[in-house]
Design a protein around this motif. Structure first.
Motif, short mmCIF file in Angstrom:
data_model
loop_
_atom_site.label_atom_id
_atom_site.label_comp_id
_atom_site.label_asym_id
_atom_site.label_seq_id
_atom_site.Cartn_x
_atom_site.Cartn_y
_atom_site.Cartn_z
N GLU A 120 18.09 -1.55 60.71
CA GLU A 120 17.85 -2.91 61.52
C GLU A 120 16.99 -3.82 60.54
O GLU A 120 17.19 -4.75 60.68
CB GLU A 120 17.10 -2.50 62.76
CG GLU A 120 17.76 -1.79 64.23
CD GLU A 120 17.07 -1.51 65.23
OE1 GLU A 120 17.61 -0.76 65.87
OE2 GLU A 120 15.72 -1.48 65.06
N ALA A 121 16.05 -2.96 59.88
CA ALA A 121 15.16 -3.85 59.20
C ALA A 121 16.11 -4.50 57.94
O ALA A 121 15.88 -5.59 57.68
CB ALA A 121 14.03 -2.96 58.56
N ALA A 122 17.08 -3.72 57.54
CA ALA A 122 17.57 -4.05 56.26
C ALA A 122 18.70 -5.22 56.65
O ALA A 122 19.19 -5.96 55.65
CB ALA A 122 18.62 -2.99 55.40
N ALA A 123 18.97 -5.53 57.94
CA ALA A 123 19.87 -6.42 58.12
C ALA A 123 19.60 -7.76 57.80
O ALA A 123 20.32 -8.39 57.58
CB ALA A 123 20.19 -6.37 59.74
N GLY A 128 18.55 -11.23 46.23
CA GLY A 128 17.48 -12.14 46.08
C GLY A 128 16.15 -11.84 46.66
O GLY A 128 15.17 -12.50 46.43
N THR A 129 16.25 -11.16 47.85
CA THR A 129 14.99 -10.99 48.62
C THR A 129 14.08 -10.11 47.85
O THR A 129 14.67 -9.40 47.04
CB THR A 129 15.47 -10.22 49.76
OG1 THR A 129 16.27 -11.07 50.54
CG2 THR A 129 14.26 -9.67 50.57
N ARG A 130 12.68 -10.53 47.83
CA ARG A 130 11.68 -9.76 47.32
C ARG A 130 11.12 -8.83 48.33
O ARG A 130 10.63 -9.37 49.34
CB ARG A 130 10.55 -10.71 46.71
CG ARG A 130 9.69 -10.07 45.66
CD ARG A 130 8.37 -10.89 45.77
NE ARG A 130 7.34 -10.46 45.14
CZ ARG A 130 6.78 -10.33 43.88
NH1 ARG A 130 7.51 -10.99 43.23
NH2 ARG A 130 5.71 -9.57 43.59
#
Ligand code: HEM
Length: 410
Positions: A120-123, A128-130
């Motif tokens: 759920e968090a990874a969705a 490019g996300t830090r």
């Protein structure tokens, strides 16, 4: 019997705060022994290390735990009246309940929640996300533990409650503000748990009877009495708060997997390599510096006398770095765990000896499972660590990588 060599300071507490993880091993090396005496927090103490130390430390005929934890650790990390300070029958009876709740048989209820919460968090992550892996994993683990334990958690309170659990863990070796932050966090968290326990006991809420919440709220001690509500709050926090120690191992996992590409490939696909990698994380990462107990009687150990009623300090960090215990101890080498080995008295990050009769961590199976899950996820995820090199502070307890690392997702 000889007296162990003595640290010359009248009281060594300041030296311990200054030298951190290396306090005991610095002196053991200087004296050329596996024991030395000193005073810590004005109490007489004997610090022990080396290959034979953990067997003494986990001999419940020789040492006990009642009233050993210093106030600053009880007021942050552990709480008062919980299992950590129990001995004998009272400890065994409470530990049985913990092991029924969190033994290997419970992984089937824990793992699916962890996997779903992480997904759920990874969705929301994009290339490019830090990613601040440490704090992201703390929130995921906190939500996982609350759901698993049957603790109601509203979406609006998650961040603050998770931050409190994190602050309790981070405070245990802290001074000044870091320690005070942990104390406030514990007070708020115990009040929160107290309300939940009262609602369970007076039946205004009805958690599943097999949940950790129901089992702990209704647990009866050896005399058949319910635990006082304050102690129940401490014990409920004991199934949630310690999971927030797991992320301290994940920055190292991310770093090692990004440094060594063969290791990354093997951790991604080979179960034996994954097991070895996680065990080596648990040995190598400086988290638990020392453990404390008190001698029940005069002890003769390695020709030295340890008087009765003395604080006995086990040098966990030093044993993990001792060449007599671990060949090439300074190297991160997962393959050292290949094959069968007995690590009950050498791998001590979560305590040693026996789970039921001693104080070895009841959450060890959950921890290993979570570290395996996260390590495999990392090994299969494209990312770069920024900055690319970082090393552990050995004066900050619990240790963190300096400079702190983040992941740049690919
Ligand atoms: C005990 C470390 C995760 C629950 C302990 C002890 C250590 C430890 C050092 C004390 C051993 C001793 O006094 O001899 C850790 C670390 C963890 C972790 C480093 C994660 C990286 C967990 C988790 C849970 C948990 C996930 C619960 C879900 C407990 C409990 C005890 C304990 C209940 C008390 C056992 C007793 O006194 O008999 N842990 N722990 N721990 N831990 Fe953990």
């Amino acid at each position: 019997m000889k007296e162990p060599p003595r640290d010359p300071f009248p009281d060594s507490t300041v030296a311990l705060a200054w030298e951190g993880y290396r306090f005991a091993s610095n002196r053991l090396r200087r004296f050329g022994t596996d024991a030395f005496s000193c005073r810590l927090m004005m109490k007489k103490a004997v610090c022990i290390g080396g290959p034979a130390a953990a067997a003494l430390f986990y001999d419940s005929g020789s040492v006990e735990r009642k009233d050993v934890a210093p106030g600053r650790i009880e007021k942050t990390l552990l709480g008062q009246g919980g299992i950590h300070g129990l001995d004998g029958l009272a400890h065994r009876h409470r530990k049985e309940m913990y092991l029924e709740l969190m033994g290997p048989q419970s992984l089937s209820s824990f793992t699916p929640i962890l996997v779903r919460t992480w997904r759920e968090a990874a969705a929301s992550w994009q290339p490019g996300t830090r990613l601040n892996l440490f704090s992201e994993a703390q929130t995921v683990l906190f939500r996982t533990m609350c759901e698993w334990a049957g603790i109601p958690l509203g979406p609006r309170e998650t961040q603050q409650r998770a931050a409190d659990a994190a602050a309790m863990v981070d405070a245990f070796g802290g001074i000044a503000w870091r320690n005070w932050k942990g104390r406030f966090a514990r007070r708020r968290s115990e009040r929160w748990m107290h309300g939940i326990v009262s609602a369970t006991r007076d039946r205004t809420s009805a958690p599943s009877p097999t949940s950790a919440l129901a089992r702990i709220a209704n647990f009866r001690d050896v005399d058949g009495n319910l635990l006082p509500a304050e102690v129940t709050a401490v014990e409920l926090l004991n199934v949630i708060r310690p999971a927030l120690a797991i992320p301290y191992f994940l920055d190292l996992a991310a770093l090692k997997l990004s440094e060594i590409s063969e290791m990354r490939d093997q951790v991604a696909s080979n179960d034996e390599m994954l097991d070895c990698f996680v065990q080596e994380l648990r040995r190598f990462c400086p988290f638990t510096p020392f453990l404390g107990a008190r001698s029940r009687r005069e002890i003769a150990w390695q020709g030295f006398r340890i008087p009765s009623d003395t604080l006995v300090v086990l040098d966990v960090y030093g044993i993990h770095r001792d060449e007599r215990v671990w060949q090439n101890a300074a190297a991160f080498a997962p393959l050292r765990f290949q094959g069968v080995g007995d690590y009950r008295f050498s791998l001590l990050q979560q305590g040693g000896g026996d789970h039921l009769s001693g104080h070895r961590c009841a959450g060890e199976w959950f921890t290993i499972e979570a570290l395996k899950f996260f390590s495999r996820e990392l090994a299969r995820m494209p990312y770069a660590v920024i900055p690319a090199s970082s090393s552990f502070s050995l004066t900050r307890i619990p240790s963190r990588l300096i400079p702190p690392v983040a992941l740049r997702l690919g």
